[in-house]
Enzyme design. Structure first.
Site, PDB file in Angstrom:
ATOM      1  CE  LYS A 149      -3.486  -2.692  -0.078  1.00 21.52           C
ATOM      2  NZ  LYS A 149      -4.439  -3.214   0.881  1.00 21.52           N
TER       3      LYS A 149
HETATM    4  C1  LIG Z   1      -5.423  -4.289   1.365  1.00 23.31           C
HETATM    5  C2  LIG Z   1      -6.887  -4.193   1.412  1.00 23.31           C
HETATM    6  C3  LIG Z   1      -7.642  -4.582   2.535  1.00 23.31           C
HETATM    7  C4  LIG Z   1      -7.041  -5.327   3.709  1.00 23.31           C
HETATM    8  O1  LIG Z   1      -5.972  -4.733   4.287  1.00 23.31           O
HETATM    9  P1  LIG Z   1      -4.883  -5.658   5.066  1.00 23.31           P
HETATM   10  O2  LIG Z   1      -4.013  -4.628   5.720  1.00 23.31           O
HETATM   11  O3  LIG Z   1      -4.173  -6.465   4.043  1.00 23.31           O
HETATM   12  O4  LIG Z   1      -5.617  -6.474   6.057  1.00 23.31           O
HETATM   13  C5  LIG Z   1      -9.007  -4.357   2.531  1.00 23.31           C
HETATM   14  N1  LIG Z   1      -9.626  -3.798   1.475  1.00 23.31           N
HETATM   15  C6  LIG Z   1      -8.944  -3.426   0.373  1.00 23.31           C
HETATM   16  C7  LIG Z   1      -9.689  -2.803  -0.757  1.00 23.31           C
HETATM   17  C8  LIG Z   1      -7.560  -3.635   0.291  1.00 23.31           C
HETATM   18  O5  LIG Z   1      -6.900  -3.317  -0.815  1.00 23.31           O
END
Ligand SMILES: *Cc1c(COP(=O)(O)O)cnc(C)c1O
Length: 399
Positions: free
Chosen positions: A201
């Site tokens: 991210k």
């Molecule tokens: C990455 C993501 C999540 C979950 O986040 P994590 O930190 O991996 O648990 C939820 N929703 C979306 C759209 C994502 O891209």
């Protein structure tokens, strides 16, 4: 394009700059200041849920123009906390888009609620307000907008539906930190917003998440929920010199460490720079692919600032498997493409438990057969972007 400053892929530790032979769709980037920030916590005596975490929460609440920010251990935990704060439980329905990472729906199930899948708009792949209205029942409690690829949803339309039917509006902004809609920043567009700091991210901490909201009562509920159900945390207790704690309700260990918060805090400072680099690469892809037949792009509305988490194209070759062929050829060429996402209602758990099936969300299903995410991250050079374009052209031509 303006080239980024040269970056050492080994994070400033090896002293050598190596060209990528494999170009992933995303990659984390630790620069010397990130490493220094983590080391300073390791040298301190407080490693988890302490002063650095609180500084990170403060910065995020400022950044998101929100009164409250609560850091947790992942984006999934943040979703679970947000649904818990709203009060989702057995019998409650939550409307989520079919085109998202499964966690958006999974966290509803973790609360004992039922996810109901809405279709997405065929051009943007964002949740379609028209589809939402067809899914509302007397049991609906909340709707969730997912800012797919980094483009904020149409929050005015979502808020109008939420107001009319008295529903809570949740923003899954795991792709869109740093984006905006009608001049308002992501984080300030819904009743509650969640972010992820997973390694791929925009602000990466390895793992991590955050809930932001203006509801002080919800923030309090989440602070308890992330710490077993205990109201005071060990850092507070150590300061006031007491061992005493009470457990008014049950919760999880969803705490984020100060080590992760230090990394995220350092990355947050560079978010603007990172988005503008990705904006430049996305703009380059746009102009290169615009005249190309056989490849489509997602529509971007003019009233938003895109956070450019993913660069998604649609492969429109002849034959059912043309996207799959392009995917495998590009992978062979060292271009780390990916597919985001298989629609959640088609995953076994949702088919088996809720009877979801092919045909429930036709736009998401049609998109799934064509979509491909191309490499997009701030450490890419102009030559990397050029290589992606040439490789895509070649494979499209051959498919
Ligand atoms: C990455 C993501 C999540 C979950 O986040 P994590 O930190 O991996 O648990 C939820 N929703 C979306 C759209 C994502 O891209």
């Amino acid at each position: 394009m303006k080239e980024p400053e040269p970056i050492d892929p080994a994070g400033g530790m090896s002293g050598t700059v190596r060209p990528y032979d494999h170009l992933p769709y995303a990659r984390p980037l630790a620069q010397p200041e990130d490493i220094a920030s983590v080391i300073s916590v390791l040298k301190s005596e407080w490693w988890t849920t302490g002063p650095v975490l609180r500084r990170f929460e403060k910065e995020m609440s400022k950044f998101c123009h929100c009164a409250e920010a609560v850091a947790v251990s992942s984006g999934t935990a943040a979703l679970h906390c947000a649904y818990h704060a709203i009060g989702i439980g057995p019998g409650d329905e939550v409307i989520v888009p079919a085109m998202t990472f499964s966690a958006t729906a999974n966290a509803v199930v973790l609360c004992g609620g039922t996810p109901v899948f809405a279709d997405v708009d065929a051009d943007t792949l964002l949740i379609d307000p028209v589809s939402i209205e067809t899914k509302i029942t007397p049991r609906t409690r909340a709707i969730v907008g997912v800012d797919y690829a980094g483009q904020p949803c149409d929050y005015d339309a979502l808020a109008a539906i939420a107001t009319e039917y008295r529903l809570s509006l949740v923003s899954d902004a795991c792709h869109s930190l740093g984006g905006s809609y009608h001049g308002r920043v992501v984080g300030s567009l819904a009743d509650v917003t969640v972010f992820s700091f997973h390694a791929v991210k925009a602000v990466a901490a390895g793992e991590g998440g955050m809930v932001v909201t203006n509801r002080t009562d919800w923030a309090e509920k989440i602070r308890k929920f992330r710490n077993h159900g205990i109201l005071t945390d060990p850092h507070q207790r150590s300061k006031t010199g007491t061992w005493e704690y009470d457990l008014p309700e049950i919760g999880f260990n969803y705490r984020l460490t100060d080590i992760q918060a230090a990394l995220a805090l350092s990355q947050l400072k560079k978010l603007g720079k990172s988005i503008s680099r990705k904006h430049a690469i996305a703009g380059f892809y746009d102009t290169q692919f615009a005249p190309q037949t056989g490849i489509g792009r997602l529509q971007i509305r003019t009233d938003v600032t895109h956070a450019h988490h993913l660069y998604v194209v649609r492969i429109k070759g002849k034959g059912e498997d043309s996207r799959d062929r392009v995917f495998h050829r590009l992978r062979h060429m060292g271009i780390g493409v990916n597919v985001h996402y298989k629609p959640v209602h088609l995953l076994s758990f949702y088919r088996n438990r809720y009877g979801c099936k092919e045909g429930d969300c036709p736009h998401a299903e049609a998109a799934y057969r064509q979509i491909l995410s191309l490499p997009l991250h701030p450490g890419m050079t102009d030559a990397d972007a050029e290589r992606v374009v040439q490789s895509v052209r070649k494979t499209i031509h051959e498919s």
